[in-house]
Design a protein around this motif. Structure first.
Motif, PDB file in Angstrom:
ATOM      1  N   SER A  94       0.828  -1.208   0.000  1.00  0.00           N
ATOM      2  CA  SER A  94       0.000   0.000   0.000  1.00  0.00           C
ATOM      3  C   SER A  94       0.862   1.258   0.000  1.00  0.00           C
ATOM      4  N   PHE A  95       1.920   1.270   0.796  1.00  0.00           N
ATOM      5  CA  PHE A  95       2.777   2.453   0.849  1.00  0.00           C
ATOM      6  C   PHE A  95       3.591   2.609  -0.426  1.00  0.00           C
ATOM      7  N   LEU A  96       4.115   1.514  -0.971  1.00  0.00           N
ATOM      8  CA  LEU A  96       4.847   1.587  -2.232  1.00  0.00           C
ATOM      9  C   LEU A  96       3.941   2.115  -3.336  1.00  0.00           C
ATOM     10  N   ALA A 101       2.307   6.341  -6.999  1.00  0.00           N
ATOM     11  CA  ALA A 101       1.137   6.925  -7.649  1.00  0.00           C
ATOM     12  C   ALA A 101       1.005   8.413  -7.327  1.00  0.00           C
ATOM     13  N   THR A 102       1.333   8.825  -6.112  1.00  0.00           N
ATOM     14  CA  THR A 102       1.254  10.235  -5.739  1.00  0.00           C
ATOM     15  C   THR A 102       2.249  11.067  -6.527  1.00  0.00           C
ATOM     16  N   ILE A 103       3.467  10.567  -6.657  1.00  0.00           N
ATOM     17  CA  ILE A 103       4.496  11.300  -7.414  1.00  0.00           C
ATOM     18  C   ILE A 103       4.082  11.437  -8.874  1.00  0.00           C
ATOM     19  N   LEU A 104       3.658  10.338  -9.491  1.00  0.00           N
ATOM     20  CA  LEU A 104       3.285  10.378 -10.896  1.00  0.00           C
ATOM     21  C   LEU A 104       2.050  11.254 -11.123  1.00  0.00           C
ATOM     22  N   THR A 105       1.066  11.144 -10.241  1.00  0.00           N
ATOM     23  CA  THR A 105      -0.156  11.929 -10.399  1.00  0.00           C
ATOM     24  C   THR A 105       0.143  13.424 -10.364  1.00  0.00           C
ATOM     25  N   ASN A 106       0.928  13.854  -9.408  1.00  0.00           N
ATOM     26  CA  ASN A 106       1.207  15.289  -9.292  1.00  0.00           C
ATOM     27  C   ASN A 106       2.139  15.786 -10.387  1.00  0.00           C
ATOM     28  N   ALA A 107       3.070  14.952 -10.821  1.00  0.00           N
ATOM     29  CA  ALA A 107       3.960  15.363 -11.913  1.00  0.00           C
ATOM     30  C   ALA A 107       3.175  15.534 -13.213  1.00  0.00           C
ATOM     31  N   PHE A 108       2.368  14.528 -13.566  1.00  0.00           N
ATOM     32  CA  PHE A 108       1.583  14.613 -14.797  1.00  0.00           C
ATOM     33  C   PHE A 108       0.532  15.716 -14.709  1.00  0.00           C
ATOM     34  N   SER A 109      -0.131  15.821 -13.572  1.00  0.00           N
ATOM     35  CA  SER A 109      -1.213  16.802 -13.432  1.00  0.00           C
ATOM     36  C   SER A 109      -0.694  18.221 -13.537  1.00  0.00           C
ATOM     37  N   VAL A 183      -3.522   6.369 -11.496  1.00  0.00           N
ATOM     38  CA  VAL A 183      -2.995   7.684 -11.868  1.00  0.00           C
ATOM     39  C   VAL A 183      -3.831   8.296 -12.972  1.00  0.00           C
ATOM     40  N   TRP A 184      -4.236   7.490 -13.934  1.00  0.00           N
ATOM     41  CA  TRP A 184      -5.057   7.992 -15.047  1.00  0.00           C
ATOM     42  C   TRP A 184      -6.333   8.640 -14.536  1.00  0.00           C
ATOM     43  N   PHE A 243      -4.648   7.078  -2.236  1.00  0.00           N
ATOM     44  CA  PHE A 243      -3.937   5.915  -2.769  1.00  0.00           C
ATOM     45  C   PHE A 243      -3.626   4.886  -1.687  1.00  0.00           C
ATOM     46  N   LEU A 244      -3.429   5.333  -0.458  1.00  0.00           N
ATOM     47  CA  LEU A 244      -3.230   4.367   0.623  1.00  0.00           C
ATOM     48  C   LEU A 244      -4.461   3.494   0.820  1.00  0.00           C
TER      49      LEU A 244
END
Length: 311
Positions: A94-96, A101-109, A183-184, A243-244
């Motif tokens: 869950s943490f991984l 997912a948090t990093i990718l979501t904020n970078a793409f967004s 993430v999508w 995401f957690l």
């Protein structure tokens, strides 16, 4: 005397006193109206949320299986959680998953929001397009992604060993497919938040920095990102918290498999608590998970808000 009283009442001071008296009367009536409007919601919240939570915490100190008799077992459920390899694996996954997912979501967004905020054609149309994933049912979209990963992708990327077979059956890489789906969908909401922040930045700042010869990267680093720091904090905290608690994407794509390699904490609680005869044990797990999420969220707020102050 009557004439004098009427004269006083007709003065501005007399008018002010009468208005103040009416205001005090209105303010004294407001709390009663307020309580009549709020109490039904408070009662409903307590009946359908607070009371079940309290009952759940109570049963976490028992050996209740969800049916039949039960006895108090004290803290044994909580102690056993830290010795359960399956629980620890679920927390690790869950943490991984949440961090990636948090990093990718904020970078793409943020990248998409910057593009949409620029002077491009049909900007409002593209805003609507990017928000569509957020309003779609995740289970329905999940099954579409499942077909894509298990049937379409192996044919399209048949030359790549990783995608030659169904990636959802790969114990090592199946979680990446869940990240892609999560993430999508999550980007839709994050984009709207970032757009709201970008629209609060005065255009004059960019014009002045351009006259000083600042590059686009320097403008982003010194103007854009510092001024949307509060919006970045909101997105990061909400993303990691959400995401957690990932559940639907996992059910739609892998159902926790292969084996238990993609089993999240929420999925473990659902399986063990409702169909595995571990109601009390998984209730204790839910209590611990609630505490973990609360601590992580508060820590994020503390660190990120301090960063905002440094800007």
């Amino acid at each position: 005397m009557a004439t004098l009283t009427e004269a006083v009442r007709s003065t501005p001071a007399g008018t002010t006193r009468r208005r103040a008296a009416r205001t005090r009367t209105d303010s004294s009536r407001a709390p009663a109206t307020y309580y009549w409007m709020v109490w039904p919601a408070v009662i409903a919240f307590a009946a359908f949320h607070t009371l079940p939570v309290v009952v759940g915490i109570f049963f976490s100190f028992t050996n209740y299986a969800g049916y039949g008799a039960w006895n108090f077992v004290g803290l044994s459920n909580y102690l056993n959680l830290f010795r359960d390899d399956r629980v620890l694996q679920a927390y690790g996954f869950s943490f991984l998953f949440a961090i990636v997912a948090t990093i990718l979501t904020n970078a793409f967004s943020l990248a998409i929001a910057l593009g949409l905020n620029a002077k491009i054609k049909a900007r409002n149309f593209w805003r609507g397009v990017y928000f569509v994933p957020y309003i779609l049912a995740i289970l329905v979209i999940g099954y579409v992604f499942q077909f894509f990963f298990s049937n379409s992708l192996p044919k399209i990327l048949s030359g790549i060993p990783l995608f030659r077979d169904n990636i959802l059956t790969n114990e090592t890489w199946a979680w990446t497919a869940i990240v892609a789906l999560a993430v999508w969908q999550a980007c839709a909401f994050a984009i709207i938040i970032y757009l709201s922040g970008l629209q609060t930045i005065p255009a004059e700042l960019y014009e002045a920095s351009s006259l000083d010869g600042a590059s686009p990267w320097r403008q982003f680093r010194s103007i854009t990102f510092p001024l949307i720091g509060a919006f970045f904090t909101i997105n990061v905290v909400l993303s990691l918290k959400g995401f957690l608690q990932v559940f639907d994407p996992i059910v739609a794509l892998t159902n926790g498999g292969p084996g238990t390699s993609t089993e999240s904490v929420t999925l473990l609680i659902f399986r063990g608590g409702f169909s595995g005869g571990e109601f009390a044990y998984q209730t204790a797990n839910a209590v611990v998970f609630f505490i973990v999420i609360t601590v992580v969220s508060l820590f994020q707020f503390r660190v990120l808000q301090r960063r905002e102050a440094d800007f």
